[in-house]
Design an enzyme around this catalytic site. Structure first.
Site, PDB file in Angstrom:
ATOM      1  N   ASP A 240       0.820  -1.225   0.000  1.00 44.73           N
ATOM      2  CA  ASP A 240       0.000   0.000   0.000  1.00 44.73           C
ATOM      3  C   ASP A 240       0.851   1.272   0.000  1.00 44.73           C
ATOM      4  O   ASP A 240       0.399   2.327   0.438  1.00 44.73           O
ATOM      5  CB  ASP A 240      -0.962   0.037   1.197  1.00 44.73           C
ATOM      6  CG  ASP A 240      -1.772  -1.225   1.340  1.00 44.73           C
ATOM      7  OD1 ASP A 240      -2.367  -1.658   0.338  1.00 44.73           O
ATOM      8  OD2 ASP A 240      -1.809  -1.796   2.454  1.00 44.73           O
ATOM      9  N   GLU A 241       2.077   1.190  -0.524  1.00 50.39           N
ATOM     10  CA  GLU A 241       2.970   2.351  -0.494  1.00 50.39           C
ATOM     11  C   GLU A 241       2.714   3.340  -1.627  1.00 50.39           C
ATOM     12  O   GLU A 241       3.282   4.435  -1.628  1.00 50.39           O
ATOM     13  CB  GLU A 241       4.441   1.912  -0.569  1.00 50.39           C
ATOM     14  CG  GLU A 241       4.892   1.034   0.581  1.00 50.39           C
ATOM     15  CD  GLU A 241       4.803  -0.453   0.238  1.00 50.39           C
ATOM     16  OE1 GLU A 241       5.349  -1.264   0.994  1.00 50.39           O
ATOM     17  OE2 GLU A 241       4.161  -0.783  -0.785  1.00 50.39           O
ATOM     18  N   GLY A 242       1.912   2.957  -2.595  1.00 51.81           N
ATOM     19  CA  GLY A 242       1.670   3.835  -3.738  1.00 51.81           C
ATOM     20  C   GLY A 242       2.437   3.395  -4.974  1.00 51.81           C
ATOM     21  O   GLY A 242       2.781   4.217  -5.829  1.00 51.81           O
ATOM     22  N   LYS A 243       2.681   2.089  -5.081  1.00 53.18           N
ATOM     23  CA  LYS A 243       3.437   1.568  -6.230  1.00 53.18           C
ATOM     24  C   LYS A 243       2.712   1.830  -7.542  1.00 53.18           C
ATOM     25  O   LYS A 243       3.346   2.107  -8.564  1.00 53.18           O
ATOM     26  CB  LYS A 243       3.660   0.064  -6.058  1.00 53.18           C
ATOM     27  CG  LYS A 243       4.554  -0.306  -4.879  1.00 53.18           C
ATOM     28  CD  LYS A 243       4.798  -1.797  -4.786  1.00 53.18           C
ATOM     29  CE  LYS A 243       3.549  -2.589  -4.481  1.00 53.18           C
ATOM     30  NZ  LYS A 243       2.953  -2.276  -3.172  1.00 53.18           N
ATOM     31  N   GLY A 244       1.374   1.740  -7.524  1.00 54.10           N
ATOM     32  CA  GLY A 244       0.606   1.907  -8.751  1.00 54.10           C
ATOM     33  C   GLY A 244       0.857   3.247  -9.408  1.00 54.10           C
ATOM     34  O   GLY A 244       1.055   3.327 -10.626  1.00 54.10           O
TER      35      GLY A 244
ATOM     36  N   THR B 197      -8.217  -3.016  -2.614  1.00 45.53           N
ATOM     37  CA  THR B 197      -8.907  -4.248  -2.986  1.00 45.53           C
ATOM     38  C   THR B 197      -9.941  -4.652  -1.946  1.00 45.53           C
ATOM     39  O   THR B 197     -11.069  -5.010  -2.274  1.00 45.53           O
ATOM     40  CB  THR B 197      -7.899  -5.397  -3.147  1.00 45.53           C
ATOM     41  OG1 THR B 197      -6.970  -5.044  -4.165  1.00 45.53           O
ATOM     42  CG2 THR B 197      -8.591  -6.690  -3.546  1.00 45.53           C
ATOM     43  N   THR B 198      -9.557  -4.571  -0.667  1.00 46.86           N
ATOM     44  CA  THR B 198     -10.409  -5.110   0.398  1.00 46.86           C
ATOM     45  C   THR B 198     -11.300  -4.067   1.057  1.00 46.86           C
ATOM     46  O   THR B 198     -12.317  -4.423   1.642  1.00 46.86           O
ATOM     47  CB  THR B 198      -9.532  -5.738   1.497  1.00 46.86           C
ATOM     48  OG1 THR B 198      -8.721  -4.699   2.091  1.00 46.86           O
ATOM     49  CG2 THR B 198      -8.620  -6.798   0.918  1.00 46.86           C
ATOM     50  N   GLY B 199     -10.889  -2.793   0.997  1.00 50.69           N
ATOM     51  CA  GLY B 199     -11.638  -1.752   1.709  1.00 50.69           C
ATOM     52  C   GLY B 199     -11.358  -1.732   3.198  1.00 50.69           C
ATOM     53  O   GLY B 199     -11.942  -0.943   3.934  1.00 50.69           O
TER      54      GLY B 199
ATOM     55  N   LYS C 239       2.914  10.172  -0.666  1.00 48.69           N
ATOM     56  CA  LYS C 239       1.967  10.720   0.323  1.00 48.69           C
ATOM     57  C   LYS C 239       2.616  11.672   1.329  1.00 48.69           C
ATOM     58  O   LYS C 239       2.185  11.761   2.472  1.00 48.69           O
ATOM     59  CB  LYS C 239       1.233   9.581   1.046  1.00 48.69           C
ATOM     60  CG  LYS C 239       0.225   8.864   0.158  1.00 48.69           C
ATOM     61  CD  LYS C 239      -0.794   8.094   0.981  1.00 48.69           C
ATOM     62  CE  LYS C 239      -1.976   7.672   0.127  1.00 48.69           C
ATOM     63  NZ  LYS C 239      -3.041   7.017   0.910  1.00 48.69           N
TER      64      LYS C 239
ATOM     65  N   HIS D 162      -3.528  -1.704  -7.232  1.00 45.94           N
ATOM     66  CA  HIS D 162      -2.694  -0.569  -7.623  1.00 45.94           C
ATOM     67  C   HIS D 162      -3.593   0.556  -8.113  1.00 45.94           C
ATOM     68  O   HIS D 162      -4.253   0.434  -9.141  1.00 45.94           O
ATOM     69  CB  HIS D 162      -1.703  -0.987  -8.704  1.00 45.94           C
ATOM     70  CG  HIS D 162      -0.632  -1.907  -8.190  1.00 45.94           C
ATOM     71  ND1 HIS D 162       0.344  -2.440  -9.003  1.00 45.94           N
ATOM     72  CD2 HIS D 162      -0.384  -2.373  -6.951  1.00 45.94           C
ATOM     73  CE1 HIS D 162       1.149  -3.204  -8.273  1.00 45.94           C
ATOM     74  NE2 HIS D 162       0.719  -3.179  -7.035  1.00 45.94           N
TER      75      HIS D 162
ATOM     76  N   GLN E  18       2.222  -6.160  -3.039  1.00 50.44           N
ATOM     77  CA  GLN E  18       2.472  -6.084  -1.598  1.00 50.44           C
ATOM     78  C   GLN E  18       3.780  -5.357  -1.288  1.00 50.44           C
ATOM     79  O   GLN E  18       4.174  -4.478  -2.047  1.00 50.44           O
ATOM     80  CB  GLN E  18       2.456  -7.494  -0.960  1.00 50.44           C
ATOM     81  CG  GLN E  18       1.100  -8.159  -0.927  1.00 50.44           C
ATOM     82  CD  GLN E  18       0.847  -9.057  -2.120  1.00 50.44           C
ATOM     83  OE1 GLN E  18       1.759  -9.623  -2.699  1.00 50.44           O
ATOM     84  NE2 GLN E  18      -0.409  -9.204  -2.488  1.00 50.44           N
TER      85      GLN E  18
ATOM     86  N   ALA F 188      -3.545  -7.564  -4.868  1.00 49.89           N
ATOM     87  CA  ALA F 188      -2.834  -6.308  -5.109  1.00 49.89           C
ATOM     88  C   ALA F 188      -3.767  -5.295  -5.751  1.00 49.89           C
ATOM     89  O   ALA F 188      -4.326  -5.546  -6.806  1.00 49.89           O
ATOM     90  CB  ALA F 188      -1.637  -6.559  -6.020  1.00 49.89           C
TER      91      ALA F 188
END
Length: 429
Positions: free
Chosen positions: A13-17, A300-302, A331, A41, A224, A39
């Site tokens: 969740d680091e902002g890879k996308g 993905t999961t909320g 961020k 993204h 991840q 995942a």
């Protein structure tokens, strides 16, 4: 010419996308090398939000996108994603989306086992998402997996499904007290998937190596983060694959000498979803404020993400494990308005200072964060375009991260949009 790996340095969740989407502009090919459809993204382009779970983020840049052999693929999810992108004018056809013939399939019994196990464990559950990713990797390791190469051979596929479903049903019924599955229905369902996905399936090792040989630039993206790696993460609160940069080679079928740059994505604070140790976690109003301002919910999961101060113990671990050549800070703008910031520089374990991440969960549970405090900033930095225009306290914070990790910062993100990114050094340059 360069070939670049992008990895997460924390717990995902680091902002890879966003960073992959940004760098894909300079790449000819984007390769996803591990993980499954957990995942998420997230990218914001032209005011529109796109979330890719399996398809590499480079699809928005119309790049050749590859799903490597190291990925486990739920074909229903993949087709849904292809159709969703198509509905928004994004082409994900066989000419620009290729799937490795050696990639393993997530089957209905994998999802069933995943859900049933978590229910069976009760309070001792790991916190999986129930998408069947772990059980699929489990079958891969025990040589009971089904690959795309099998899916494209109906007779082989049918025989494998019938044999495996018989075994899974016994386990589901007699141990997990769960519903069983019908092999014939699975075969029928997956043969329909095979017809649609067959044109995408190929030997991606050959495709990638040929591209590199011809001077093409390749961007490898993982899912991840480092500390969810099955070997080097906070086991057993980890994912089911190797998330480290080294696995880009195994999960894509290339040699390590082909890699030139490894960029680690670092959120300006730390988050974690689900169970597991988190030494620098915040349980106060500052943690709540970061969670709210950063919109820290899983793509993905909320699920709500746990938030804490930046932890450089895990960052140093990531630098070493991945061989990072540079950092991308994301961020940073979320920290606007905080009077002070803290950086975790070590762990206090019963009076002993630990500077390296311990393997023992018992020791981790007893660790207390050792903090260094820096002044915060009141300014809104989301519109800043140059490093020298940042307030002095922002630059001091960034300098301290680079100093503590002994790794230069190459990219800084101050918002969700592409244009809210400062590239200090282009890894493809």
């Amino acid at each position: 010419m360069a070939n670049v790996i992008i990895v997460g340095t924390q717990w995902g969740d680091e902002g890879k996308g966003k960073i992959v989407d940004l760098l894909a502009e300079n790449a000819d090919m984007v390769v996803r090398f591990q993980g499954g459809n957990i995942a998420g993204h997230t990218m914001v382009v032209g005011g529109e939000q796109f979330i890719c779970h399996l398809i590499p983020s480079g699809i928005l840049q119309e790049k050749t996108c590859i799903i490597g052999n190291g990925v486990v693929v739920d074909p229903a999810v993949l087709l849904k994603e292809i159709d969703a992108l198509s509905a928004r004018g994004i082409d994900a056809g066989p000419h620009n989306l290729k799937i490795c013939e050696k990639a393993h399939l997530i089957m209905p019994y994998h999802r069933q086992v995943d859900h049933a196990r978590e229910k069976f464990k009760g309070d001792k559950k790991i916190g999986t998402t129930g998408r069947g990713i772990g059980p699929a990797y489990e079958d891969k390791a025990t040589r009971r997996g089904i690959r795309f190469a099998d899916l494209l051979e109906p007779e082989v596929f049918g025989e494998k499904v019938e044999t495996i479903v018989d075994e899974k049903n016994f386990y589901l019924k007699n141990y997990l007290s769960s519903d069983t599955l019908d092999a014939e229905k699975i075969i029928e369902e997956y043969q329909a998937y095979a017809q649609r996905l067959a044109p995408h399936v190929t030997n991606i090792s050959v495709v990638i190596n040929d591209a590199i040989k011809n001077g093409r630039q390749v961007l490898f993206e993982g899912a991840q983060g480092t500390h969810l790696d099955i070997d080097h993460g906070t086991y057993p609160f980890v994912t089911s694959s190797n998330t480290l940069a080294g696995n880009a080679c195994c999960g894509a079928g290339i040699g390590p000498k082909k890699i030139d740059v490894v960029i680690g994505i670092v959120k300006a604070y730390t988050t974690r979803v689900g169970q597991g140790p988190f030494t620098a976690e915040l349980f106060d109003n500052i943690g709540d404020a970061i969670q709210k301002k950063g919109a820290e919910f899983g793509a993905t999961t909320g699920r709500r993400r746990r938030c804490g101060w930046l932890d450089t113990v895990i960052l140093r671990n990531s630098v070493r494990l991945n061989g990072l050549t540079g950092l991308a800070i994301t961020k940073l703008d979320v920290l606007d308005g905080l009077e002070y910031l803290k950086i975790c520089t070590g762990y206090d374990y019963q009076g002993e200072l630990l500077e390296h991440f311990p393997a023992s969960l018992k020791i981790l549970a007893a660790c207390k964060p050792v903090y260094e405090t820096l002044p915060g900033w009141s300014e809104n930095i989301s519109g800043i375009k140059k490093l020298e225009d940042f307030p002095v306290n922002v630059r001091n914070y960034l300098d301290r991260i680079a100093e503590l990790t002994q790794t230069p910062i190459h990219i800084i993100s101050v918002g969700a949009y592409r244009e809210q990114t400062i590239v200090l050094k282009n890894p493809f340059a």
